[in-house]
Design an enzyme around this catalytic site. Structure first.
Site, short mmCIF file in Angstrom:
data_model
loop_
_atom_site.label_atom_id
_atom_site.label_comp_id
_atom_site.label_asym_id
_atom_site.label_seq_id
_atom_site.Cartn_x
_atom_site.Cartn_y
_atom_site.Cartn_z
N LYS A 272 -8.68 -19.44 -8.42
CA LYS A 272 -9.49 -19.31 -7.19
C LYS A 272 -8.59 -18.97 -6.00
CE LYS A 272 -10.58 -23.20 -4.78
NZ LYS A 272 -10.13 -23.06 -3.37
N ASN A 273 -7.48 -19.69 -5.90
CA ASN A 273 -6.63 -19.52 -4.72
C ASN A 273 -5.87 -18.19 -4.72
OD1 ASN A 273 -7.53 -21.92 -3.79
ND2 ASN A 273 -5.61 -23.05 -4.05
N CYS B 15 -13.46 -27.75 2.81
CA CYS B 15 -13.52 -29.17 2.43
C CYS B 15 -12.98 -30.01 3.58
CB CYS B 15 -12.67 -29.43 1.19
SG CYS B 15 -13.45 -28.98 -0.36
N ARG C 269 -6.83 -29.47 9.49
CA ARG C 269 -6.60 -28.11 8.99
C ARG C 269 -6.58 -27.05 10.11
NH1 ARG C 269 -9.73 -27.31 3.40
NH2 ARG C 269 -7.80 -26.30 2.84
N ASP D 73 -3.22 -30.21 -4.33
CA ASP D 73 -4.45 -29.93 -5.07
C ASP D 73 -4.56 -30.70 -6.39
OD1 ASP D 73 -5.37 -28.29 -3.10
OD2 ASP D 73 -4.88 -26.41 -4.09
N ARG E 40 -17.13 -25.34 -6.34
CA ARG E 40 -16.35 -24.41 -5.51
C ARG E 40 -15.16 -23.85 -6.29
NH1 ARG E 40 -14.69 -26.35 0.26
NH2 ARG E 40 -13.91 -24.25 0.04
C1 UD1 Z 1 -4.05 -23.36 0.52
C2 UD1 Z 1 -4.95 -23.58 -0.67
C3 UD1 Z 1 -5.32 -25.05 -0.81
C4 UD1 Z 1 -4.06 -25.89 -0.86
C5 UD1 Z 1 -3.16 -25.58 0.33
C6 UD1 Z 1 -1.83 -26.31 0.26
C7 UD1 Z 1 -6.17 -21.50 -0.83
C8 UD1 Z 1 -7.49 -20.82 -0.75
N1 UD1 Z 1 -6.16 -22.79 -0.51
O1 UD1 Z 1 -4.79 -23.76 1.67
O2 UD1 Z 1 -6.06 -25.21 -2.03
O3 UD1 Z 1 -4.42 -27.26 -0.83
O4 UD1 Z 1 -2.88 -24.18 0.39
O5 UD1 Z 1 -1.15 -25.98 -0.89
O6 UD1 Z 1 -5.18 -20.92 -1.23
N2 UD1 Z 1 -1.30 -25.89 8.79
C9 UD1 Z 1 -1.18 -25.96 10.16
N3 UD1 Z 1 -1.48 -24.85 10.89
C10 UD1 Z 1 -1.86 -23.67 10.32
C11 UD1 Z 1 -1.97 -23.61 8.92
C12 UD1 Z 1 -1.67 -24.74 8.18
O7 UD1 Z 1 -0.83 -27.00 10.71
O8 UD1 Z 1 -2.10 -22.70 11.04
C13 UD1 Z 1 -1.00 -27.10 8.00
C14 UD1 Z 1 -2.24 -27.61 7.26
O9 UD1 Z 1 -3.01 -28.46 8.08
C15 UD1 Z 1 -1.62 -28.33 6.10
C16 UD1 Z 1 -0.41 -27.48 5.76
O10 UD1 Z 1 -0.12 -26.72 6.93
O11 UD1 Z 1 -1.15 -29.59 6.51
C17 UD1 Z 1 -0.63 -26.53 4.59
O12 UD1 Z 1 -1.73 -25.71 4.85
P1 UD1 Z 1 -1.83 -24.25 4.22
O13 UD1 Z 1 -0.66 -24.00 3.35
O14 UD1 Z 1 -2.10 -23.28 5.32
O15 UD1 Z 1 -3.12 -24.40 3.33
P2 UD1 Z 1 -4.28 -23.36 3.12
O16 UD1 Z 1 -3.74 -21.98 3.10
O17 UD1 Z 1 -5.41 -23.66 4.03
#
Ligand code: UD1
Length: 432
Positions: free
Chosen positions: A36-37, A130, A135, A319, A411
């Site tokens: 999915k990711n 979720c 986030r 995850d 999902r």
């Molecule tokens: C992706 C995955 C999700 C997984 C996560 C971490 C997908 C669709 N989803 O989510 O399943 O749990 O990686 O491995 O690929 N953060 C900030 N600011 C930002 C962006 C992120 O502070 O602008 C923080 C987030 O709150 C979190 C951390 O960085 O604490 C990691 O987030 P991120 O790697 O961006 O996760 P996603 O891409 O949303």
């Protein structure tokens, strides 16, 4: 809904429950679908061209159905036949992405990069997803601003102007998966060389790089700290097969570790789950690896792992945290499990306590004292992975468990009940 349909829309994933009669060992073979990711950013990346892209191994989960609907807002037509998804970008239009769809999925923010690259402007409602923490998307915004984009946040929308976007060097404050992917998809069409530093190293980033290369992009370095991109004028359509889902593989592996048994997980790439497998080997699980198959054999109750913490890849993934928490709940001994990525990712804990687990939460740390067994209960999934964890708990528990809100599980897991039935589980869907 559990009669298999092949073209479900997001709304078809309606409210049901999952019913489990637990207490059996899991024995047999199960196969893992595409990730999915990896699929989500790749689908977003399709708008970088104005031709057709054929994605070969579509997964029937609601997040992908939702991404198709979001792409529909940009006038991308999508035709699904069996496992083949053909996206046609020939009539692509720059339309506003409203909150009606984006609030349902955080991955909608992945479209920011490709939209800026194609249209030099984008209007996107804040993403949802979720409820596992605040986030934020500050890293995304800061990175695009550093390349010259003007972004105004107003009325719940991001108004983005990319007229002055230029290739350049960006160092991420934190290796965010989504920000890395969105930047990659923008820079492939920016004239000149971009260098992205402190990027995420997840295997899904490598898969996205392979996809972009197949579209004609000049990009290298994914999987390491630094990605180098030489922008091209145009990208073209292609066929692509998306990598297997390491989280789904890890979920089945942890189900067997928790319930005991002997199972072959087909389509599981060991290299993508090295930290998990190292922990399980340390707990005396028998693990055999053969190309893209993992066999796990577990006889007796496992000893606890003292300390686990979630970190970006290649460390233990957030995850799989809920699923690991369930395993630790029934191990012999104590475990301290720390969640470093998403502050609200312990939604499973009150539900597990209802099932007899002994867990104390303090901030982002769970203190788990293993119990000999869990018992069935009525429980509620609070997010995708918590839902998967509850299924494992229900399979392990003595008696009957009903899991409410399985739409969270839909999902990211295709036909999870059927797959677990292949392993001998007694599990089924019930309409409410
Ligand atoms: C992706 C995955 C999700 C997984 C996560 C971490 C997908 C669709 N989803 O989510 O399943 O749990 O990686 O491995 O690929 N953060 C900030 N600011 C930002 C962006 C992120 O502070 O602008 C923080 C987030 O709150 C979190 C951390 O960085 O604490 C990691 O987030 P991120 O790697 O961006 O996760 P996603 O891409 O949303």
């Amino acid at each position: 809904m559990y009669v298999k349909q092949f073209d479900l829309t997001y709304n078809d994933y309606m409210e049901e429950t999952i019913f489990i009669n637990g207490g059996r060992k899991l024995v047999g073979e199960v196969s893992v679908n595409a990730s999915k990711n990896a699929f989500l950013p790749i689908m977003a990346g399709c708008i970088l061209c104005d031709e057709q892209v054929c994605l070969k191994n579509y997964v029937h989960i609601s997040d992908l159905a939702l991404m198709r609907e979001i792409l529909g807002q940009l006038n991308v037509s999508s035709v699904l036949s069996g496992r083949e998804l053909v996206l046609d970008m020939s009539k692509l239009q720059n339309n506003k992405l409203s909150h009606v769809l984006t609030q349902k999925m955080r991955a909608s923010i992945f479209l920011l990069g490709p939209m800026l690259a194609r249209f030099r402007s984008a209007v996107i409602a804040y993403p949802g997803g979720c409820k596992i923490g605040t986030r934020p998307i500050d890293i995304h915004i800061k990175s695009f601003k550093s390349l010259g984009a003007k972004i105004i946040e107003k009325h719940g929308y991001l108004f983005c102007n990319g007229e002055n976007l230029k290739a350049g060097e960006v160092t991420l404050d934190f290796p965010s998966v989504g920000a890395t992917e969105s930047l990659m998809m923008c820079c492939v069409l920016l004239k000149g060389r971009s260098v992205l530093k402190n990027v995420a190293k997840e295997p899904e980033i490598v898969d996205l790089e392979k996809f972009l290369q197949k579209m004609g992009a000049k990009i290298s370095g994914a999987g390491g700290d630094c990605i180098v991109i030489d922008g091209v004028d145009k990208l073209h359509g292609c066929d692509f097969s998306v990598m297997p889902d390491r989280v789904v593989a890890g979920t089945y592996i942890l189900a067997v570790a928790t319930c005991g048994g002997d199972a072959l997980i087909d389509g599981a790439i060991a290299e993508h789950n090295e930290t998990l497998l190292a922990f399980l080997r340390q707990s005396a699980c028998n693990i055999d690896i053969e190309h893209d198959k993992i066999r796990i054999r577990v006889g007796n109750r496992l000893p606890s792992i003292d300390k686990i913490q979630t970190m970006p890849y290649p460390h233990f993934p957030t995850d799989l945290q809920s699923q690991m928490l369930v395993l630790q709940s029934v191990c012999k001994g104590n475990c301290v499990l720390k969640e470093n990525l998403f502050e609200s990712r312990f939604g499973i804990v009150p539900e597990l306590i209802k099932m007899g687990a002994n867990i104390v939460l303090n901030g982002n740390t769970a203190y788990i004292q293993g119990v000999e067994d869990l018992f069935g209960a009525d429980v509620f999934a609070t997010d995708l992975r918590a839902g998967a964890g509850l299924i494992i708990a229900g399979l392990k528990a003595e008696g009957y468990t009903t899991i409410h809100n399985p739409f969270y599980i839909d999902r990211g897991y295709e036909d999870i009940e059927q797959k677990l039935r292949y392993l001998g589980a007694e599990i089924k869907r019930r309409e409410i």
